[in-house]
Every structure is written in C-alpha cells, then in structure tokens.
Design a protein around this motif. Structure first.
Motif, PDB file in Angstrom:
ATOM      1  N   ASP A 143     190.618  79.106  77.505  1.00 38.86           N
ATOM      2  CA  ASP A 143     189.898  78.744  76.279  1.00 38.86           C
ATOM      3  C   ASP A 143     188.914  77.613  76.565  1.00 38.86           C
ATOM      4  OD1 ASP A 143     189.304  79.054  73.585  1.00 38.86           O
ATOM      5  OD2 ASP A 143     190.785  77.564  72.951  1.00 38.86           O
ATOM      6  N   LEU A 144     187.889  77.920  77.366  1.00 36.33           N
ATOM      7  CA  LEU A 144     186.954  76.885  77.817  1.00 36.33           C
ATOM      8  C   LEU A 144     186.091  76.352  76.682  1.00 36.33           C
ATOM      9  CD1 LEU A 144     185.807  78.482  81.193  1.00 36.33           C
ATOM     10  CD2 LEU A 144     187.716  76.930  80.757  1.00 36.33           C
ATOM     11  N   PHE A 312     179.331  82.178  74.641  1.00 34.31           N
ATOM     12  CA  PHE A 312     179.520  81.643  75.991  1.00 34.31           C
ATOM     13  C   PHE A 312     180.427  82.548  76.807  1.00 34.31           C
ATOM     14  CE2 PHE A 312     178.442  78.145  73.230  1.00 34.31           C
ATOM     15  CZ  PHE A 312     177.505  77.440  73.971  1.00 34.31           C
ATOM     16  N   PRO A 313     180.393  82.398  78.136  1.00 33.04           N
ATOM     17  CA  PRO A 313     181.237  83.243  78.981  1.00 33.04           C
ATOM     18  C   PRO A 313     182.717  83.022  78.682  1.00 33.04           C
ATOM     19  CG  PRO A 313     179.574  82.094  80.289  1.00 33.04           C
ATOM     20  CD  PRO A 313     179.545  81.489  78.931  1.00 33.04           C
ATOM     21  N   SER A 314     183.478  84.061  78.868  1.00 36.25           N
ATOM     22  CA  SER A 314     184.926  83.980  78.737  1.00 36.25           C
ATOM     23  C   SER A 314     185.564  84.404  80.042  1.00 36.25           C
ATOM     24  CB  SER A 314     185.428  84.869  77.592  1.00 36.25           C
ATOM     25  OG  SER A 314     185.124  86.226  77.858  1.00 36.25           O
ATOM     26  N   PRO A 343     190.977  87.295  88.611  1.00 41.94           N
ATOM     27  CA  PRO A 343     190.211  86.681  87.529  1.00 41.94           C
ATOM     28  C   PRO A 343     189.073  87.587  87.081  1.00 41.94           C
ATOM     29  CG  PRO A 343     189.612  85.700  89.617  1.00 41.94           C
ATOM     30  CD  PRO A 343     190.733  86.654  89.916  1.00 41.94           C
ATOM     31  N   GLN A 344     188.701  87.446  85.830  1.00 41.97           N
ATOM     32  CA  GLN A 344     187.609  88.256  85.292  1.00 41.97           C
ATOM     33  C   GLN A 344     186.753  87.387  84.383  1.00 41.97           C
ATOM     34  OE1 GLN A 344     188.869  91.713  83.138  1.00 41.97           O
ATOM     35  NE2 GLN A 344     186.833  92.196  82.359  1.00 41.97           N
ATOM     36  N   ILE A 345     185.454  87.459  84.541  1.00 42.92           N
ATOM     37  CA  ILE A 345     184.531  86.704  83.693  1.00 42.92           C
ATOM     38  C   ILE A 345     183.672  87.686  82.916  1.00 42.92           C
ATOM     39  CG2 ILE A 345     182.835  86.497  85.579  1.00 42.92           C
ATOM     40  CD1 ILE A 345     182.043  83.785  84.311  1.00 42.92           C
ATOM     41  N   ASN A 346     183.473  87.372  81.647  1.00 41.77           N
ATOM     42  CA  ASN A 346     182.668  88.228  80.780  1.00 41.77           C
ATOM     43  C   ASN A 346     181.526  87.384  80.223  1.00 41.77           C
ATOM     44  OD1 ASN A 346     181.802  90.346  79.111  1.00 41.77           O
ATOM     45  ND2 ASN A 346     183.023  89.565  77.407  1.00 41.77           N
TER      46      ASN A 346
END
Length: 485
Positions: A143-144, A312-314, A343-346
């Motif tokens: 939860d950045l 923003f990216p998640s 890990p996965q970035i969206n």
C-alpha cells in the motif's frame, strides 16, 4: 536476492505512511448563531442541563410511560435492525482492514502420473511422483500510496455512521412511544368526556320529551335535543375507534403486547420536565443524525484518497517457501527446500479516462455529502426553533383555553338553572351544553398538542439516548476489534 528483498521491504515501510486523503475541514454551520427571538418565543433563561444529557426517565414523569419506553427499547424491531446494522458494518470494516496485511496460507499437494512408453523420453513406460508443502502469501498489495488504507478508513467511518444511526433510531423510538402514549391517553379522556356528555344529552332529551308531551316544549326543541344526542353518539363511535387504533400503534412500537395494569397519570398532571434550548452550535455534537451525516462525509472524503491512489503504480507480491520431493518420505529431508518470489507491478497508462472519472465521481459524492450535512444542520435548527415557538405559544393558548372552559361551565350552569325554572327555552340550554362540550374537547386536544411539542423539542435537542441523567458522550473513535478466527 536477500538484499533486493530487504531493500524492497524498507521502501514499502517508508512509503506506507503516504496518504492521499484530503485534509478534512468541517463545513461551517449554515445557520444563525442564536435561535429566533420574538413574540412567539420565551425570554432566554439561565442555562441548565442539556436535553441530550437528561435521561428520558427524568424527562418523563409518568411511570406508565417509563414502563412502555423500557419495553420498546427491549423489543422494538426497528431498533434491533439498527443494532444489527452496526455489527454488519463492523464486519465489513474488518474485511476491508484485512487487506492491509498479507494473507498467509499453507498448502500441501501430491501427484502421481503414469507416462506411456510412446510419450516417454526413454521409450519405456514410467510413473512419476511429486509431493510438495509450501507456506506463502499470494497477491499481497504493497500500500505505497494509501489506496487500501483509504478504503479501510472509508469502511471505518461508515461503521461509525451506523452507530450514530442507531442512536438516532433510539431517540426517535422514545419520542414516538411517548407521542403515541399521550395520544392514546388524550383519546381515552375524550372518550370518557363524550360518554359523560352523551349521558347529559340523553337526560336532557328525556326532559324535553316530557315537556313536549304536556305541550310545554315545541317540536323544534325536541328535534334539537335529539340532534345533540345523535351527534354525541357519532363522537362516541369515533373516539372508541381511535382508542383501539392508538393501542394498535403502541403495540407495534413496543414490539409486544401492552403491559397489564398501567398506572397512567391524567394529561393535566405535570408529565414532562422542561429542558433549555442551548445554542445552535450544541446540536453539532448532540444530534446523532448530524453526527451521522458528518461520518458519511468523512467516508466520502476517504474515498477521494482511494481514487487518487489509483493513478499511481501498484505493486503486489506473491511468495512462498517449502519443500518439494518426488517421494513422500523425503519431503522434509535436507536438500528438498524450494522457494519462489514473484513481484508484480501495475502501471496505469491508458484507461480511456476511467480513473479520472472515478476521481471526479468521488469528489462529487463528497460535495453531495457536504450538502446533506448542511441540510441536516438546517433541519435540526428549524425543528428546535419550531419547538421553542410552540412552547411559549402553547402555554398561552392552554391558559386561554382553560379560562374559556371555565367561562363555558358558568354559562352552562346558568342556562341549566334558567331552563329548569322556565325562564329560558331548551334551545339556550342545548347551546350551552354544545359549547361546553366543544370547549372541553379543545382543552384536551390543546394539552395533547402542548405535550407532543415538548416531546418533539426534547428529541430535536438530541434527548432520549440515556435512561438516567448523565453526560451524553459521542460515539467513541474506536474501531471494532479484529477477530482472527
């Protein structure tokens, strides 16, 4: 690998304090600083115990009414639904809050497969086995930018709003039971008055009939006397029906049957305490419907933070560690350890304006809740102002009506005496009877209106939450406990 994982964990912790929820500023109250002044309002009095701090057992003096309110609080179905809604929203909050933490799960699996010779690389049939036991997390979102925390805050404020809704339901229930009880008592007094008046009319009709038989009274006199009797019978049927319907209304509010042997007091007794109005600013902390509207506003404000974070990216993490072996007996032996980290970035790039529209919608919902919050304050201000105007004017009206009844009683006694000695006709006596009956009816209905206006003022000021006298604390800023199992 361990250094990269450590760096990612540190970055997540540092960024976890980020929140995109707008700073909340309570809207200014769109009402005057003082309640209206004028001929309809009584002069300001020294401040006393606020209505919200005065228990309903102290406000209502009638022991029968106190008993009915207690029964309603224990059995009313609307109040039960309001209490269950609190539990439902508490569960929804716990569900939403759980997304802040990784969900750890353990899995064990095993498989055996026969491979035919034609499909085998060795050209011979073979049986393969595989057993594994793993412990890990799946698709845990870091939860950045506070998206999950914003949704959790929204669920928390919705939970607080349902608590205020329950308080509002209870206050309304107390007032509704009181008004239904007072209406029931008034209709019973009107029924009793009608029965007594009907008896007087019937006696007068008998006297007029005898006078008509000997030629003293005319046919007109006899017709007028009979008209009064029939009109009283109509009123008797009306109030009999109303008393029965009042009992049905009370039964619905109580959620059970009426208690036996209620020790009721007449409406003319001192049934209610008088409570000071205070200031309009007091309503912001004492009216649960206003507090509920503000909680909904805070929830809408938190939704804006979630909508902003969606730009923003998640990052989500899937990781597990365990053992893998072709033999079940060797599953936990040395050298069988295995792990995976995915890990996965969206990163949103193009969504045809969906995210912008979602943010606009969240902002519009907040504006709607601001308007609803302001409207709840204005409604409360109007209800209290109406109650204060009713308090002063009903006191004056009731005193005037009492004097009017006394004057009609004198008129009735004089008319009866003059009729019996033959000075006046029967028409004057019947007119005095009708006027006295009408004045007594109006006195009862005016007393009922005065009492119900005081009850509604007590409700409008936020009273009816406590049973005993005590400070009416607002809902505590405490989230429901999280149950792990």
């Amino acid at each position: 690998m361990s250094k990269s994982l450590l760096s990612l964990t540190i970055a997540a912790v540092v960024l976890s304090g980020c929140s995109l929820i707008p700073d909340y500023q309570r809207p200014d109250a769109p009402v005057a600083a003082q309640y209206p002044q004028g001929p309809a309002y009584e002069a300001a009095k020294a401040p006393g115990q606020a209505a919200a701090e005065q228990g309903w057992k102290q406000f209502f003096h009638d022991p029968a009414l106190q008993q009915l309110i207690q029964v309603a609080l224990e059995n009313n179905r609307d109040l039960r639904v309001a209490a269950l809604n609190i539990d439902a929203y508490a569960a929804q909050y716990r569900i939403q809050r759980a997304d802040l933490f990784p969900a750890v799960s353990a899995t064990g699996s095993g498989s055996r497969q026969r491979v035919p010779a034609r499909a085998s690389q060795t050209g011979e049939a073979a049986i393969t086995s595989s057993y594994s036991a793993t412990l890990g997390i799946s698709a845990y979102e870091l939860d950045l930018f506070g998206r999950v925390r914003s949704l959790s805050e929204q669920a928390l404020q919705s939970y607080f709003a349902t608590e205020e809704a329950r308080r509002s339901t209870q206050i309304s229930l107390v007032a509704n039971v009181a008004n239904a009880y007072l209406t029931w008592q008034a209709d019973k007094e009107l029924l009793k008055l009608t029965q007594e008046t009907l008896g007087a009319y019937e006696q007068s009709f008998k006297l007029t009939s005898r006078s008509a038989e000997v030629g003293v009274a005319s046919a007109l006199d006899l017709s007028q006397a009979r008209t009064a009797v029939e009109n009283a019978r109509v009123q008797l049927a009306r109030y009999t029906r109303q008393v029965a319907q009042d009992e049905n209304s009370l039964t619905l509010l109580l959620g059970t049957g009426l208690p036996a042997n209620l020790n009721s007091q007449p409406l003319s007794d001192d049934l209610l305490s008088e409570v000071p109005a205070g200031l309009p600013s007091d309503l912001l902390q004492r009216r649960p419907d206003i507090l509920q509207a503000e909680r909904n506003l805070l929830a809408a404000n938190a939704n804006i933070g979630a909508a902003r974070a969606a730009f923003f990216p998640s990052i989500s993490l899937t990781a597990n560690a365990g053992t893998l072996s072709p033999d079940l007996s060797g599953l936990f032996k040395g050298g069988s350890g295995t792990w995976s980290f995915a890990p996965q970035i969206n990163l949103p790039i193009f969504n045809a304006g969906s995210l912008r529209a979602s943010l606009d919608y969240a902002k519009i919902q907040k504006d709607i809740n601001v308007a609803q919050y302001e409207k709840s304050i204005q409604t409360a201000f109007q209800e209290v102002s109406d109650g204060l105007a009713a308090r002063q004017t009903y006191n004056e009206q009731l005193q005037a009506q009492t004097d009017f009844v006394a004057a009609n009683q004198d008129y009735y006694r004089l008319a009866e005496r003059r009729y019996r000695i033959g000075v006046d006709s029967n028409l004057t006596f019947l007119d005095a009877q009708r006027q006295l009956f009408s004045a007594q009816q109006s006195l009862i209905t005016d007393r009922l209106a005065q009492l119900t206006s005081e009850v509604n003022l007590y409700k409008a000021l936020g009273g009816g939450w406590n049973a005993e006298t005590g400070k009416n604390e607002p809902v505590a800023e405490k989230a429901p406990e999280t149950k792990l199992f």
